[in-house]
Design a protein around this motif. Structure first.
Motif, PDB file in Angstrom:
ATOM      1  N   UNK A   1     -90.525  33.591 -55.666  1.00  0.00           N
ATOM      2  CA  UNK A   1     -88.876  32.707 -55.563  1.00  0.00           C
ATOM      3  C   UNK A   1     -88.703  32.337 -54.275  1.00  0.00           C
ATOM      4  N   UNK A   2     -87.421  31.317 -54.315  1.00  0.00           N
ATOM      5  CA  UNK A   2     -87.679  31.039 -53.437  1.00  0.00           C
ATOM      6  C   UNK A   2     -85.581  30.507 -52.975  1.00  0.00           C
ATOM      7  N   UNK A   3     -85.330  30.889 -51.399  1.00  0.00           N
ATOM      8  CA  UNK A   3     -83.899  30.890 -51.254  1.00  0.00           C
ATOM      9  C   UNK A   3     -83.853  29.344 -51.455  1.00  0.00           C
ATOM     10  N   UNK A   4     -82.621  28.728 -52.126  1.00  0.00           N
ATOM     11  CA  UNK A   4     -81.726  27.785 -51.171  1.00  0.00           C
ATOM     12  C   UNK A   4     -81.632  27.004 -50.588  1.00  0.00           C
ATOM     13  N   UNK A   5     -81.144  25.886 -50.500  1.00  0.00           N
ATOM     14  CA  UNK A   5     -81.034  24.642 -48.776  1.00  0.00           C
ATOM     15  C   UNK A   5     -79.868  25.885 -48.419  1.00  0.00           C
ATOM     16  N   UNK A   6     -79.919  26.031 -47.247  1.00  0.00           N
ATOM     17  CA  UNK A   6     -78.717  26.437 -46.660  1.00  0.00           C
ATOM     18  C   UNK A   6     -77.625  27.466 -46.702  1.00  0.00           C
ATOM     19  N   UNK A   7     -79.382  28.106 -48.142  1.00  0.00           N
ATOM     20  CA  UNK A   7     -78.577  29.358 -48.597  1.00  0.00           C
ATOM     21  C   UNK A   7     -77.598  29.432 -49.496  1.00  0.00           C
ATOM     22  N   UNK A   8     -77.651  28.279 -50.282  1.00  0.00           N
ATOM     23  CA  UNK A   8     -76.541  27.844 -51.003  1.00  0.00           C
ATOM     24  C   UNK A   8     -77.052  28.056 -52.857  1.00  0.00           C
ATOM     25  N   UNK A   9     -76.543  29.076 -53.413  1.00  0.00           N
ATOM     26  CA  UNK A   9     -76.293  29.393 -54.221  1.00  0.00           C
ATOM     27  C   UNK A   9     -75.992  27.798 -55.720  1.00  0.00           C
ATOM     28  N   UNK A  10     -74.963  27.986 -54.621  1.00  0.00           N
ATOM     29  CA  UNK A  10     -73.482  27.491 -56.511  1.00  0.00           C
ATOM     30  C   UNK A  10     -73.630  26.193 -55.426  1.00  0.00           C
ATOM     31  N   UNK A  11     -73.854  25.293 -56.099  1.00  0.00           N
ATOM     32  CA  UNK A  11     -72.822  24.185 -55.695  1.00  0.00           C
ATOM     33  C   UNK A  11     -71.548  23.112 -56.339  1.00  0.00           C
ATOM     34  N   UNK A  12     -71.197  21.866 -56.471  1.00  0.00           N
ATOM     35  CA  UNK A  12     -70.413  21.341 -57.182  1.00  0.00           C
ATOM     36  C   UNK A  12     -71.448  19.877 -57.413  1.00  0.00           C
ATOM     37  N   UNK A  13     -70.785  19.424 -58.909  1.00  0.00           N
ATOM     38  CA  UNK A  13     -71.489  18.598 -59.335  1.00  0.00           C
ATOM     39  C   UNK A  13     -71.006  17.319 -58.831  1.00  0.00           C
ATOM     40  N   UNK A  14     -71.132  16.356 -58.222  1.00  0.00           N
ATOM     41  CA  UNK A  14     -70.817  15.332 -57.594  1.00  0.00           C
ATOM     42  C   UNK A  14     -71.342  13.671 -58.399  1.00  0.00           C
ATOM     43  N   UNK A  15     -71.320  13.602 -59.550  1.00  0.00           N
ATOM     44  CA  UNK A  15     -71.859  13.077 -61.035  1.00  0.00           C
ATOM     45  C   UNK A  15     -73.253  12.262 -60.498  1.00  0.00           C
ATOM     46  N   UNK A  16     -74.125  13.079 -59.798  1.00  0.00           N
ATOM     47  CA  UNK A  16     -75.156  12.672 -59.199  1.00  0.00           C
ATOM     48  C   UNK A  16     -76.547  13.034 -60.917  1.00  0.00           C
ATOM     49  N   UNK A  17     -76.929  11.521 -61.447  1.00  0.00           N
ATOM     50  CA  UNK A  17     -77.655  11.577 -61.866  1.00  0.00           C
ATOM     51  C   UNK A  17     -78.849  12.556 -62.748  1.00  0.00           C
ATOM     52  N   UNK A  18     -78.446  13.398 -64.033  1.00  0.00           N
ATOM     53  CA  UNK A  18     -78.696  14.778 -64.813  1.00  0.00           C
ATOM     54  C   UNK A  18     -79.586  13.912 -66.394  1.00  0.00           C
ATOM     55  N   UNK A  19     -80.491  14.670 -66.482  1.00  0.00           N
ATOM     56  CA  UNK A  19     -81.498  14.386 -67.688  1.00  0.00           C
ATOM     57  C   UNK A  19     -81.394  15.828 -68.607  1.00  0.00           C
ATOM     58  N   UNK A  20     -81.533  15.043 -70.166  1.00  0.00           N
ATOM     59  CA  UNK A  20     -81.393  16.589 -71.024  1.00  0.00           C
ATOM     60  C   UNK A  20     -82.577  16.547 -71.278  1.00  0.00           C
ATOM     61  N   UNK A  21     -83.024  17.699 -72.045  1.00  0.00           N
ATOM     62  CA  UNK A  21     -84.467  17.910 -72.179  1.00  0.00           C
ATOM     63  C   UNK A  21     -85.146  17.247 -72.793  1.00  0.00           C
ATOM     64  N   UNK A  22     -84.817  16.180 -73.734  1.00  0.00           N
ATOM     65  CA  UNK A  22     -85.353  14.670 -73.690  1.00  0.00           C
ATOM     66  C   UNK A  22     -84.935  13.491 -73.070  1.00  0.00           C
ATOM     67  N   UNK A  23     -84.770  13.515 -72.335  1.00  0.00           N
ATOM     68  CA  UNK A  23     -84.860  12.716 -70.607  1.00  0.00           C
ATOM     69  C   UNK A  23     -83.443  11.499 -70.649  1.00  0.00           C
ATOM     70  N   UNK A  24     -82.243  11.960 -71.606  1.00  0.00           N
ATOM     71  CA  UNK A  24     -81.319  11.319 -71.742  1.00  0.00           C
ATOM     72  C   UNK A  24     -80.298  11.470 -70.729  1.00  0.00           C
ATOM     73  N   UNK A  25     -79.612  10.371 -69.701  1.00  0.00           N
ATOM     74  CA  UNK A  25     -78.339  11.098 -69.084  1.00  0.00           C
ATOM     75  C   UNK A  25     -77.416  11.404 -69.546  1.00  0.00           C
ATOM     76  N   UNK A  26     -77.351  12.643 -68.256  1.00  0.00           N
ATOM     77  CA  UNK A  26     -76.271  13.467 -69.141  1.00  0.00           C
ATOM     78  C   UNK A  26     -74.610  13.063 -68.737  1.00  0.00           C
TER      79      UNK A  26
END
Length: 93
Positions: A1-26
């Motif tokens: 297990x690793x610690x997150x950058x800056x010990x930030x375990x949660x952060x807000x979603x800002x519209x970044x490109x994220x994909x589903x399990x079958x590689x479609x943009x969410x």
């Protein structure tokens, strides 16, 4: 297990490109199959990232409004738990 950058375990979603399990943009309103093999529509209204130490990455969590439960507020799902096609039949959500 690793610690997150800056010990930030949660952060807000800002519209970044994220994909589903079958590689479609969410995107808001995307039709998906959940990990329980139910169909529904993604809502990004309260989406946020949570650090996954074993995977060493932030995972996007959001709500899916399931078709068979239109009155509910949605069920939490993550980017790797939804797909636009059924995993066995390949049927579109």
């Amino acid at each position: 297990m690793s610690n997150p950058p800056n010990d930030e375990y949660r952060r807000s979603y800002g519209g970044e490109r994220v994909l589903t399990a079958d590689r479609v943009e969410i995107v808001d309103g995307l039709r998906v199959w959940t990990n329980d093999l139910e169909t529904g529509t993604i809502s990004l209204a309260d989406a946020e990232y949570e650090w996954n130490g074993s995977e060493r990455r932030y995972v996007l969590w959001f709500k899916v409004i399931r078709d068979d439960r239109p009155g509910e507020r949605g069920v939490l799902q993550s980017d790797d738990r939804v797909a636009t096609r059924h995993p066995f039949t390949r049927e579109a959500a």
